[in-house]
Design a protein around this motif. Structure first.
Motif, PDB file in Angstrom:
ATOM      1  N   ARG A 132      54.718   8.133  66.368  1.00 27.01           N
ATOM      2  CA  ARG A 132      53.868   8.570  65.259  1.00 27.01           C
ATOM      3  C   ARG A 132      53.487   7.360  64.405  1.00 27.01           C
ATOM      4  NH1 ARG A 132      50.551  12.018  64.755  1.00 27.01           N
ATOM      5  NH2 ARG A 132      51.980  13.550  65.565  1.00 27.01           N
ATOM      6  N   PHE A 133      54.459   6.444  64.245  1.00 24.72           N
ATOM      7  CA  PHE A 133      54.175   5.245  63.447  1.00 24.72           C
ATOM      8  C   PHE A 133      55.029   4.080  63.932  1.00 24.72           C
ATOM      9  CE2 PHE A 133      57.516   7.535  61.101  1.00 24.72           C
ATOM     10  CZ  PHE A 133      58.452   6.539  60.876  1.00 24.72           C
ATOM     11  N   ILE A 134      54.606   2.882  63.521  1.00 26.93           N
ATOM     12  CA  ILE A 134      55.367   1.672  63.815  1.00 26.93           C
ATOM     13  C   ILE A 134      55.377   0.825  62.543  1.00 26.93           C
ATOM     14  CG2 ILE A 134      55.617  -0.358  65.297  1.00 26.93           C
ATOM     15  CD1 ILE A 134      53.608   0.977  67.245  1.00 26.93           C
ATOM     16  N   VAL A 135      56.553   0.310  62.190  1.00 26.75           N
ATOM     17  CA  VAL A 135      56.674  -0.590  61.049  1.00 26.75           C
ATOM     18  C   VAL A 135      56.965  -1.982  61.609  1.00 26.75           C
ATOM     19  CG1 VAL A 135      57.935  -1.134  58.927  1.00 26.75           C
ATOM     20  CG2 VAL A 135      57.508   1.254  59.549  1.00 26.75           C
ATOM     21  N   PHE A 136      56.170  -2.953  61.181  1.00 28.20           N
ATOM     22  CA  PHE A 136      56.321  -4.337  61.646  1.00 28.20           C
ATOM     23  C   PHE A 136      56.829  -5.205  60.509  1.00 28.20           C
ATOM     24  CE2 PHE A 136      52.682  -2.440  63.853  1.00 28.20           C
ATOM     25  CZ  PHE A 136      53.019  -2.639  65.182  1.00 28.20           C
ATOM     26  N   LYS A 137      57.649  -6.188  60.878  1.00 28.87           N
ATOM     27  CA  LYS A 137      58.251  -7.076  59.891  1.00 28.87           C
ATOM     28  C   LYS A 137      58.010  -8.516  60.329  1.00 28.87           C
ATOM     29  CE  LYS A 137      62.838  -8.259  58.149  1.00 28.87           C
ATOM     30  NZ  LYS A 137      64.255  -7.943  58.190  1.00 28.87           N
ATOM     31  N   ILE A 138      57.751  -9.402  59.372  1.00 27.89           N
ATOM     32  CA  ILE A 138      57.666 -10.826  59.708  1.00 27.89           C
ATOM     33  C   ILE A 138      59.071 -11.400  59.616  1.00 27.89           C
ATOM     34  CG2 ILE A 138      56.844 -13.102  58.989  1.00 27.89           C
ATOM     35  CD1 ILE A 138      54.228 -11.822  58.162  1.00 27.89           C
ATOM     36  N   GLU A 139      59.543 -11.914  60.724  1.00 21.06           N
ATOM     37  CA  GLU A 139      60.849 -12.562  60.799  1.00 21.06           C
ATOM     38  C   GLU A 139      60.604 -14.028  60.443  1.00 21.06           C
ATOM     39  OE1 GLU A 139      64.344 -12.589  60.581  1.00 21.06           O
ATOM     40  OE2 GLU A 139      63.921 -10.711  61.622  1.00 21.06           O
ATOM     41  N   VAL A 199      52.884 -13.462  66.987  1.00 18.71           N
ATOM     42  CA  VAL A 199      53.047 -12.021  67.150  1.00 18.71           C
ATOM     43  C   VAL A 199      53.852 -11.773  68.419  1.00 18.71           C
ATOM     44  CG1 VAL A 199      51.859  -9.821  67.493  1.00 18.71           C
ATOM     45  CG2 VAL A 199      50.868 -11.537  65.981  1.00 18.71           C
ATOM     46  N   HIS A 200      55.001 -11.123  68.286  1.00 17.90           N
ATOM     47  CA  HIS A 200      55.855 -10.826  69.436  1.00 17.90           C
ATOM     48  C   HIS A 200      55.125  -9.847  70.363  1.00 17.90           C
ATOM     49  CE1 HIS A 200      59.296  -9.439  71.766  1.00 17.90           C
ATOM     50  NE2 HIS A 200      59.938 -10.511  71.332  1.00 17.90           N
ATOM     51  N   ASP A 201      55.251 -10.046  71.678  1.00 20.16           N
ATOM     52  CA  ASP A 201      54.581  -9.181  72.654  1.00 20.16           C
ATOM     53  C   ASP A 201      54.940  -7.711  72.479  1.00 20.16           C
ATOM     54  OD1 ASP A 201      53.242 -11.270  73.797  1.00 20.16           O
ATOM     55  OD2 ASP A 201      54.689 -11.572  75.406  1.00 20.16           O
ATOM     56  N   ASP A 202      56.165  -7.447  72.029  1.00 18.01           N
ATOM     57  CA  ASP A 202      56.628  -6.080  71.825  1.00 18.01           C
ATOM     58  C   ASP A 202      55.741  -5.332  70.824  1.00 18.01           C
ATOM     59  OD1 ASP A 202      58.461  -4.035  72.457  1.00 18.01           O
ATOM     60  OD2 ASP A 202      59.560  -4.402  70.589  1.00 18.01           O
ATOM     61  N   VAL A 209      58.747  -5.753  65.785  1.00 20.33           N
ATOM     62  CA  VAL A 209      58.800  -4.312  65.502  1.00 20.33           C
ATOM     63  C   VAL A 209      60.117  -4.037  64.794  1.00 20.33           C
ATOM     64  CG1 VAL A 209      58.967  -2.016  66.542  1.00 20.33           C
ATOM     65  CG2 VAL A 209      57.370  -3.693  67.491  1.00 20.33           C
ATOM     66  N   GLU A 210      60.026  -3.445  63.607  1.00 21.10           N
ATOM     67  CA  GLU A 210      61.242  -3.129  62.865  1.00 21.10           C
ATOM     68  C   GLU A 210      61.692  -1.693  63.139  1.00 21.10           C
ATOM     69  OE1 GLU A 210      62.854  -3.938  58.467  1.00 21.10           O
ATOM     70  OE2 GLU A 210      61.117  -2.595  58.502  1.00 21.10           O
ATOM     71  N   LYS A 211      60.708  -0.779  63.212  1.00 21.13           N
ATOM     72  CA  LYS A 211      61.066   0.629  63.364  1.00 21.13           C
ATOM     73  C   LYS A 211      59.916   1.397  63.998  1.00 21.13           C
ATOM     74  CE  LYS A 211      62.657   4.564  60.835  1.00 21.13           C
ATOM     75  NZ  LYS A 211      63.087   5.276  59.745  1.00 21.13           N
ATOM     76  N   VAL A 212      60.244   2.362  64.831  1.00 21.94           N
ATOM     77  CA  VAL A 212      59.215   3.259  65.374  1.00 21.94           C
ATOM     78  C   VAL A 212      59.564   4.688  64.977  1.00 21.94           C
ATOM     79  CG1 VAL A 212      58.566   1.796  67.329  1.00 21.94           C
ATOM     80  CG2 VAL A 212      60.385   3.467  67.619  1.00 21.94           C
ATOM     81  N   GLY A 213      58.529   5.486  64.752  1.00 20.03           N
ATOM     82  CA  GLY A 213      58.720   6.883  64.382  1.00 20.03           C
ATOM     83  C   GLY A 213      58.397   7.769  65.563  1.00 20.03           C
ATOM     84  N   VAL A 223      51.589   0.846  61.159  1.00 19.91           N
ATOM     85  CA  VAL A 223      50.513   1.574  61.805  1.00 19.91           C
ATOM     86  C   VAL A 223      50.932   3.036  61.833  1.00 19.91           C
ATOM     87  CG1 VAL A 223      49.278   1.872  63.976  1.00 19.91           C
ATOM     88  CG2 VAL A 223      49.879  -0.407  63.218  1.00 19.91           C
ATOM     89  N   TYR A 224      49.998   3.924  61.459  1.00 20.07           N
ATOM     90  CA  TYR A 224      50.303   5.351  61.444  1.00 20.07           C
ATOM     91  C   TYR A 224      49.206   6.105  62.190  1.00 20.07           C
ATOM     92  CZ  TYR A 224      51.652   9.979  59.830  1.00 20.07           C
ATOM     93  OH  TYR A 224      52.055  11.291  59.786  1.00 20.07           O
ATOM     94  N   ASP A 225      49.610   6.970  63.099  1.00 17.97           N
ATOM     95  CA  ASP A 225      48.676   7.794  63.863  1.00 17.97           C
ATOM     96  C   ASP A 225      48.557   9.134  63.142  1.00 17.97           C
ATOM     97  OD1 ASP A 225      47.079   8.935  65.773  1.00 17.97           O
ATOM     98  OD2 ASP A 225      48.605   9.005  67.334  1.00 17.97           O
TER      99      ASP A 225
END
Length: 139
Positions: free
Chosen positions: A28-35, A10-13, A43-47, A69-71
């Motif tokens: 608001r949200f974070i999308v994570f991707k396995i590289e 898991v990347h520290d970011d 982290v692929e994208k943040v909202g 993850v969605y808040d």
């Protein structure tokens, strides 16, 4: 440290951004991707905080697995403003079998890295993470 079951680190970011979402509500949200080549979750994208649930679901690819993850902010029947942090394991039926296996075997360890998740959803199609589902699971 890499996950024993899948070899995925898991990347520290990922942890840093999640803390910012949880403590400062920076996202608001974070999308994570396995590289897969680097064998780590990134982290692929943040909202942005002003983005809505439609923006979140639109950022999940139709044929690839992701963690997200969605808040979710909502108002209770007692008229209290509340928030729940949802963890979504997105694994569409159309994604590659190998990808589904890697995401499934890495999920629990990745989720443990993100301290503060309140609700978990497993979804294979958009109806399983519809706003009505989120609302019913939030309360």
């Amino acid at each position: 440290m890499a996950n024993a079951a899948s070899g995925i680190a898991v990347h520290d970011d990922c942890k840093l951004r999640f803390l910012e979402l949880k403590a400062k509500r920076t996202y608001r949200f974070i999308v994570f991707k396995i590289e897969e080549k680097q064998k780590q979750v990134i982290v692929e994208k943040v909202g942005e905080p002003n983005q809505g649930y439609e923006d979140f679901t639109a950022s999940l690819p139709a044929d690839e697995c992701r963690y997200a993850v969605y808040d979710f902010d909502f108002v209770t029947e007692e008229n209290c403003q509340k928030s729940r942090i949802f963890f979504v394991a997105w694994s569409p039926d159309t994604s590659r079998v190998r990808s589904k296996m890697i995401y499934a075997s890495s999920k629990d360890r990745f989720k443990r890295e993100l301290d503060g998740i309140q609700v978990e959803l497993q979804a294979t199609d958009p109806t399983e993470i519809g706003l009505d589902v989120i609302k019913s699971r939030a309360s």
